[in-house]
Motif scaffolding. Structure first.
Motif, short mmCIF file in Angstrom:
data_model
loop_
_atom_site.label_atom_id
_atom_site.label_comp_id
_atom_site.label_asym_id
_atom_site.label_seq_id
_atom_site.Cartn_x
_atom_site.Cartn_y
_atom_site.Cartn_z
N LEU A 1 -5.67 96.38 91.52
CA LEU A 1 -4.48 97.17 91.23
C LEU A 1 -4.57 97.71 89.81
O LEU A 1 -5.14 97.07 88.92
CB LEU A 1 -3.21 96.33 91.36
CG LEU A 1 -2.87 95.79 92.76
CD1 LEU A 1 -1.67 94.84 92.65
CD2 LEU A 1 -2.55 96.93 93.71
N THR A 2 -4.00 98.89 89.61
CA THR A 2 -3.87 99.36 88.22
C THR A 2 -2.93 98.40 87.48
O THR A 2 -2.14 97.69 88.10
CB THR A 2 -3.29 100.78 88.16
OG1 THR A 2 -1.95 100.76 88.67
CG2 THR A 2 -4.14 101.75 88.96
N ILE B 1 -6.86 95.79 87.24
CA ILE B 1 -6.92 94.34 87.29
C ILE B 1 -7.70 94.01 88.56
O ILE B 1 -7.17 94.12 89.68
CB ILE B 1 -5.52 93.71 87.31
CG1 ILE B 1 -4.69 94.27 86.13
CG2 ILE B 1 -5.61 92.20 87.24
CD1 ILE B 1 -5.31 94.05 84.77
N ALA B 2 -8.96 93.71 88.39
CA ALA B 2 -9.89 93.63 89.51
C ALA B 2 -9.90 92.25 90.14
O ALA B 2 -9.92 91.23 89.45
CB ALA B 2 -11.30 94.00 89.04
N ALA B 3 -9.88 92.24 91.45
CA ALA B 3 -9.98 90.99 92.20
C ALA B 3 -11.41 90.48 92.15
O ALA B 3 -12.36 91.27 91.99
CB ALA B 3 -9.54 91.20 93.64
N PRO B 4 -11.63 89.18 92.27
CA PRO B 4 -13.01 88.65 92.27
C PRO B 4 -13.78 89.11 93.50
O PRO B 4 -13.21 89.34 94.57
CB PRO B 4 -12.80 87.13 92.28
CG PRO B 4 -11.43 86.93 92.83
CD PRO B 4 -10.63 88.11 92.40
N LYS B 5 -15.08 89.29 93.35
CA LYS B 5 -15.93 89.70 94.46
C LYS B 5 -16.03 88.59 95.50
O LYS B 5 -15.94 87.41 95.17
CB LYS B 5 -17.34 90.04 93.94
CG LYS B 5 -17.39 91.22 92.99
CD LYS B 5 -17.12 92.53 93.69
CE LYS B 5 -17.31 93.71 92.75
NZ LYS B 5 -16.99 95.00 93.41
N LEU C 1 -9.16 86.90 87.71
CA LEU C 1 -9.04 88.35 87.65
C LEU C 1 -9.80 88.87 86.43
O LEU C 1 -9.99 88.14 85.46
CB LEU C 1 -7.57 88.76 87.55
CG LEU C 1 -6.66 88.32 88.69
CD1 LEU C 1 -5.20 88.60 88.35
CD2 LEU C 1 -7.03 89.03 89.98
N SER C 2 -10.20 90.10 86.50
CA SER C 2 -10.89 90.70 85.35
C SER C 2 -10.28 92.05 85.02
O SER C 2 -9.68 92.70 85.88
CB SER C 2 -12.39 90.85 85.63
OG SER C 2 -12.60 91.67 86.76
N VAL C 3 -10.42 92.45 83.76
CA VAL C 3 -9.89 93.73 83.28
C VAL C 3 -11.04 94.73 83.25
O VAL C 3 -12.07 94.48 82.63
CB VAL C 3 -9.30 93.57 81.86
CG1 VAL C 3 -8.79 94.89 81.34
CG2 VAL C 3 -8.20 92.53 81.86
N LYS C 4 -10.85 95.86 83.94
CA LYS C 4 -11.89 96.90 83.96
C LYS C 4 -11.27 98.26 83.68
O LYS C 4 -10.25 98.63 84.27
CB LYS C 4 -12.59 96.92 85.31
CG LYS C 4 -13.61 95.81 85.50
CD LYS C 4 -14.62 96.19 86.58
CE LYS C 4 -15.73 95.17 86.69
NZ LYS C 4 -16.81 95.62 87.59
N ILE C 5 -11.92 98.99 82.81
CA ILE C 5 -11.47 100.33 82.46
C ILE C 5 -12.16 101.33 83.38
O ILE C 5 -13.37 101.26 83.60
CB ILE C 5 -11.79 100.65 80.99
CG1 ILE C 5 -10.97 99.74 80.08
CG2 ILE C 5 -11.52 102.11 80.67
CD1 ILE C 5 -11.28 99.90 78.60
#
Length: 838
Positions: free
Chosen positions: A113-114, A160-164, A173-177
Motif C-alpha cells: 500500500l502507499t 509500505i511493501a509486504a514481505p515476499k 514491512l519495508s519502505v520502498k520509494i
C-alpha cells in the motif's frame, strides 16, 4: 482529456507496447497524477511491472534518457527503491483518431500500500514510526550519497511493501520509494513554495505520529515515545538547516535511541546516552534532568546571562542560547543539588517561541492583523507564562522538601489556585475539581483550556468577551513572592527563547514588548534571538534604550578574539568539557585529550603550517587537528563543535573502548568535510542564499590567498604570514557617504542574522571618533578554503569599497588582493580566484 484517454483500455492496449525491443502488457489502470498515468502490467516473462505514461511536452527541452541514467544508479539498492527497468517513446491512438507520443517509464511493481493508504486502513504503533524513520532515512542517505533528489516524495510515492512469499519474518514491512523517473541532481533549486525530500519526509513522520495518536488506548511505552519524539519532529521542520535535524543517519539514530529509551522506565538516579552525539540541539531534549547532565557549566556567557538584569541574548543559530535558558529555568534547577538550588540568584520560567508561540501566533504577519487581536495576543502570552509557572509549581509540589526548602505548602498552593481561578474568570463548571486532583493540576487544566479558547477566537476572527487585567502578570509574580518563601530573595525571571522575527512577526513583537520590557520590581524578562531578530520598538513607537531597559549579550563575540588569552582558555575549556561530558554519559572510556590530542605545529601556529604546506612537496594535509584548533573553529555556534566532533569520530572509527588518538590527517579531512557542509547550507537560505554563499566563498578565498600567497608582515625580527578573516569598514569624517538600496541593506542584515558573518562590537574608526563596522567570517567556513582561524590584520575598507564587495564579491576580492596584499614576487601574476570545492 488526455488523462481520461490514458485511463482507458481502448487506448492503452492490453495486447502490449514495445519499449527498446522489450514487450510489456498493461493490465490494469492504477492511479493518475498531474502529468502521468500509471498501469500495472506484465513483462515478457510474466513478472509484474509498473508502467507510467507521461506527456512528451515535459521533455521537449531535456532528454528522458538523462532521468533514466539517474534512475539506473538505484538498481544496486533494491531494498529501498523500486527497480528501474526501461524508458522509451510509445505512440498511442487517442479516441479522436489522432496519434500522440508519450514517454513511458517501466519499473518494478511493488506489492503493498502507499503510505497514504496504509495510514488510512491500518492501526499502527510506535514501532512503525521508528521503523519508517529508519527505512526512509536509509533511502534518503542513498540518494544523498549519489547526489540525487527524488523531487516528488509525497505519500503516494512511498510504498509500505509486504514481505515476499517464503520470507521467514512474514510480519516485516519495508519502505520502498517508487516513481524514480523524475530524479534530479541534489543541488537543483527547489521551486518556490515547493518541498525537498527532507521536507516531505518530515511531513510523513508527522502524519504517522498523528495516526498513532488517534488510537484511544496506547501502551505506556508508545505514549512516552510520542512525547519524546515531538522535539525531534520540531527540529526536522526547522527552516535553518544549519541547526535542523536533517542528516538522514542522525535522524535514524535519534528515533532509534528514543525508542530504546522509552521502552523502559527511566532510572531517576542515572542519565546516559546511547552515543555521544545523540542530542545536538537543546530542542531535541525533552528531559530537563538529561539537559542538566549534558550542560557544560564552563559556558563563557552563563554568568552574564544569570544576572538580575533584563537580557537580550543574541548569536547565530545553534550557539547554545536555548541550552543556557533551559539550564537557568527552575524546572531544570530542581535536578541539581540542594546547595545549588539555594544558591541560585534566579527563579526562572522557560518558554520556547518555536514550540509554544510560532504555531499559534505565527500567522499574524501584518500590523493590521496584530492590532486587531492585540488584547488576545497579550492574553495568550500571559497564559503561556502562567502555564510554565504552574508546571514548575507542580514539580516543586512533588518534592519532599517542598516546604522545608521552598516554603510551598498546601496553604500557599490553595491561595495561588484561588487567585488563578478568579483572575482567569473560570466558569462554575470549570471551578469544579475532581476528587484527588491537586489544586495546581486543576489550575493547569483551566489555563490550557483558556489557551485553546483564545486561539480559536483569533482564528475565528472573534474577540475575548472579558478583557484580562493589564496587571495580571505583575499581580501573579507579586503573589508568588509574597506567599512562597523561596521566591522572597530570588529574581523571578521569564526566559523567552527564540524571540526572533522568523518565529514571531515584528508587529506581534511590538505588541508584546510593553509586557516584556515593563520595569517591575517583581519580575524580569530575558529574551534570546538571532542577531537583529528581536525588535525593541512597541506599538506606541517607543524604543527601549539598551543601557536602561536591557543588556544585549552576543554569544558569537565571546569566541572571536583569539588574542585574549583568558577568553581563549575559557572557550577551549568549555569545548573540552562539552565533549568530555558526552563521552562520560555515553560510557566511553577515552577522554577528549586521548582521542583528539592537542594541536601541535612545528612551524609554531596553524597559520604558519598552512602557508608552509605549499612549500613542502608531498606533505599530508593534517593542519586542522587537535582540541585547541577544533575549539577555535567555534564562532559561538556550539552545534558546529558537536558536528565536528561527530565527523571526526565517524571517520576515525572511534568507539566506546577507543583510547588512541585519531590520526591528524583523518581529523583534517573530517573538519574540511563538515566545513563544506555548513558552507553549502548557506545556498539554501531564504532569502538571498545564493548571494550570501557567493560573498562567503569569495571572501574565504581572499583570506586564503592573503595567508598563502600574500606578502609577509614584519614582527620584531621575523616575517610572519598575514592572517585574517575579518572586515573593518569606517567612514572618513567629511567624506560623502554612498547611498544603500533597500536590497543591499537587507543583504547586510541577512549576512549577520544568519551568522555567515559574526558582527563584533562597534569599534572606533582609524581616522577619528567615527564608528567602524567589524565583521568576522564564521570560522567553521575557513577550513573549506584552507584559511587560518587567527587574526593579526584585517581587510580594511571604506564604505564605497564595502559596497563594491557586496555587489560584486568576485571582482572586489580579486582587486583587493592584487591592490593591497600581493607579494612582490607575485606582482606580475594575476591568478584567477579559485572557488571552494563542492
Amino acid at each position: 482529456a488526455t488523462k481520461a484517454s490514458l485511463q482507458s483500455d481502448k487506448v492503452v492496449s492490453q495486447d502490449g507496447i514495445i519499449i527498446d525491443s522489450q514487450q510489456y502488457f498493461p493490465k490494469e489502470h492504477v492511479k493518475s497524477g498531474t502529468k502521468g498515468v500509471v498501469w500495472k502490467g506484465r513483462d515478457e516473462h510474466n513478472h509484474p511491472v509498473a508502467i507510467k505514461f507521461t506527456i512528451y511536452e515535459d521533455y521537449e527541452d531535456r532528454s528522458f534518457l538523462e532521468e533514466a541514467s539517474r534512475a539506473s544508479k538505484l538498481k544496486d539498492y533494491p531494498a529501498s527503491f523500486a527497480r528501474f527497468e526501461k524508458v522509451g517513446l510509445v505512440e498511442l491512438r487517442l479516441p479522436e483518431g489522432d496519434s500522440q507520443v508519450f514517454v513511458c517509464f517501466v519499473e518494478e511493481w511493488i506489492d503493498g500500500l502507499t503510505l497514504e493508504s496504509f495510514l488510512q486502513h491500518t492501526e499502527i504503533s510506535g514501532t512503525f514510526l521508528r521503523d519508517y524513520a529508519r527505512g526512509m532515512s536509509e533511502a534518503l542517505n542513498i540518494l544523498k550519497t549519489l547526489n540525487l533528489r527524488h523531487g516528488d516524495l509525497h505519500q503516494g510515492n512511498v510504498m509500505i511493501a509486504a514481505p515476499k512469499p517464503g520470507t521467514l519474518d512474514s510480519s516485516r514491512l519495508s519502505v520502498k520509494i517508487i516513481d524514480t523517473g523524475s530524479l534530479e541532481p541534489l543541488d537543483t533549486p527547489v521551486p518556490h513554495e515547493g518541498r525537498d525530500d527532507h521536507r516531505w519526509f518530515s511531513e510523513h513522520l508527522v502524519s504517522i505520529w498523528n495516526s498513532i495518536r488517534k488510537r484511544r488506548a496506547l501502551p505506556l511505552a508508545d505514549r512516552r515515545f510520542l512525547r519524546e519524539t515531538i522535539p525531534l519532529l520540531n527540529s526536522m521542520l526547522e527552516e535553518d538547516r544549519a541547526v535542523a535535524l536533517c542528516e538522514p543517519a542522525t535522524i535514524a539514530s535519534q528515533f532509534n535511541s528514543t525508542w530504546t529509551r522509552c521502552q523502559y522506565a527511566q532510572d531517576e538516579g542515572s542519565v546516559c546516552l546511547n552515543d555521544p552525539f545523540e542530542y545536538i540541539a537543546a530542542e531535541h531534549i525533552s528531559s530537563d534532568r538529561l539537559l542538566v547532565s549534558l550542560f557544560a557549566e564552563s559556558c563563557p556567557w552563563l554568568e552574564l546571562v544569570s544576572s538580575h538584569d533584563p537580557v537580550l541574548l543574541t548569536g547565530p543559530r545553534g550557539c547554545g542560547k536555548s541550552m543556557v535558558f533551559r539550564r537557568l529555568s527552575l524546572k531544570a534547577l530542581l535536578h541539581k543539588s540542594r546547595d545549588e538550588i539555594e544558591g541560585s540568584r534566579l527563579a526562572g520560567f522557560y518558554v520556547s517561541c518555536s514550540a509554544d508561540l510560532r504555531n499559534r501566533l505565527g500567522w499574524l504577519k501584518t500590523e493590521a492583523m496584530a492590532k486587531r487581536f492585540q488584547t488576545e495576543i497579550v492574553h495568550y502570552f500571559n497564559l503561556l507564562l502562567t502555564r510554565e509557572v504552574i508546571q514548575t509549581l507542580i514539580a516543586i509540589g512533588r518534592r519532599e522538601d517542598r516546604e522545608s526548602l521552598f516554603g510551598y505548602g498546601t496553604e500557599q498552593e490553595k491561595k495561588i489556585h484561588s487567585y488563578l481561578i478568579d483572575s482567569l474568570g473560570a466558569t462554575g463548571e470549570e471551578c469544579l475539581r475532581l476528587q484527588g486532583l491537586a489544586p495546581m493540576e486543576h489550575a493547569l487544566e483551566i489555563v490550557e483550556r483558556a489557551l485553546d479558547s483564545c486561539y480559536r477566537l483569533m482564528v475565528g476572527g472573534m474577540s475575548l468577551e472579558r478583557s484580562p487585567e493589564y496587571t495580571f502578570l505583575s499581580d501573579l509574580t507579586r503573589l508568588l513572592r509574597r506567599e512562597i518563601g523561596y521566591f522572597h530573595e530570588k529574581r523571578l525571571t521569564f526566559l523567552v527563547d527564540d524571540f526572533s522575527i522568523h518565529r514571531i512577526s515584528g508587529p506581534v513583537q511590538e505588541i508584546l514588548n510593553p509586557v516584556i520590557w515593563d520595569r517591575q520590581s517583581t519580575h524580569v524578562f530575558k529574551l534570546s534571538a538571532e542577531k537583529h531578530g528581536a525588535t525593541v520598538q512597541d506599538v506606541l513607537n517607543g524604543t527601549s534604550e539598551a543601557t536602561r531597559e536591557l543588556r544585549e549579550i552576543d554569544c558569537g563575540q565571546f569566541y572571536l578574539d583569539l588574542g585574549d588569552r583568558a577568553l581563549v582558555r575559557a572557550s577551549r575549556e568549555f569545548a573540552r568539557e562539552l565533549l568530555a561530558t558526552r563521552l562520560r554519559l555515553a560510557g566511553y572510556e577515552g577522554t577528549p585529550e586521548e582521542i583528539l590530542g592537542h594541536s601541535e605545529y612545528e612551524e609554531g601556529s596553524l597559520g604558519k603550517a598552512l602557508r608552509a604546506r605549499l612549500e613542502k612537496q608531498g606533505r599530508i594535509d593534517d593542519q586542522y587537528h587537535g582540541l585547541e584548533t577544533i575549539a577555535d573553529l567555534c564562532s559561538g555556534d556550539i552545534s558546529v563543535l558537536l558536528e565536528v566532533y561527530r565527523g571526526i569520530f565517524a571517520q576515525g572509527r572511534v568507539h566506546e573502548r577507543t583510547r588512541q588518538t585519531v590520526a591528524k590527517h583523518v581529523q583534517h579531512l573530517a573538519i574540511e568535510s563538515v566545513s563544506r557542509q555548513f558552507l553549502s547550507i548557506v545556498k539554501n537560505y531564504v532569502p538571498m542564499g545564493e548571494e550570501m554563499y557567493s560573498i562567503a566563498s569569495h571572501f574565504g578565498t581572499l583570506s586564503r590567498r592573503i595567508l598563502r600567497e600574500g606578502r609577509l608582515q614584519k614582527k620584531g625580527d621575523d616575517y610572519i604570514p598575514s592572517e585574517t578573516s575579518r572586515i573593518e569598514v569606517d567612514q572618513v569624517p567629511g567624506q560623502v557617504g554612498e547611498p544603500w538600496t533597500a536590497g543591499q541593506q537587507e543583504l547586510m542584515l541577512e549576512l549577520v542574522r544568519r551568522g555567515v558573518f559574526i558582527e563584533m562590537e562597534v569599534g572606533r574608526g582609524r581616522h577619528g571618533f567615527t564608528p567602524t563596522l567589524r565583521w568576522q567570517l564564521r570560522r567553521v567556513y575557513c577550513p573549506t578554503f584552507g584559511a587560518s582561524l587567527a587574526k593579526n590584520t584585517a581587510v580594511k575598507w571604506k564604505p564605497t569599497r564595502f559596497k563594491y564587495f557586496l555587489t560584486n564579491p568576485e571582482e572586489s576580492c580579486r582587486d583587493e588582493f592584487e591592490r593591497g596584499w600581493q607579494a612582490a614576487s607575485n606582482a606580475a601574476q594575476t591568478p584567477q580566484m579559485p572557488m571552494p570545492l563542492e
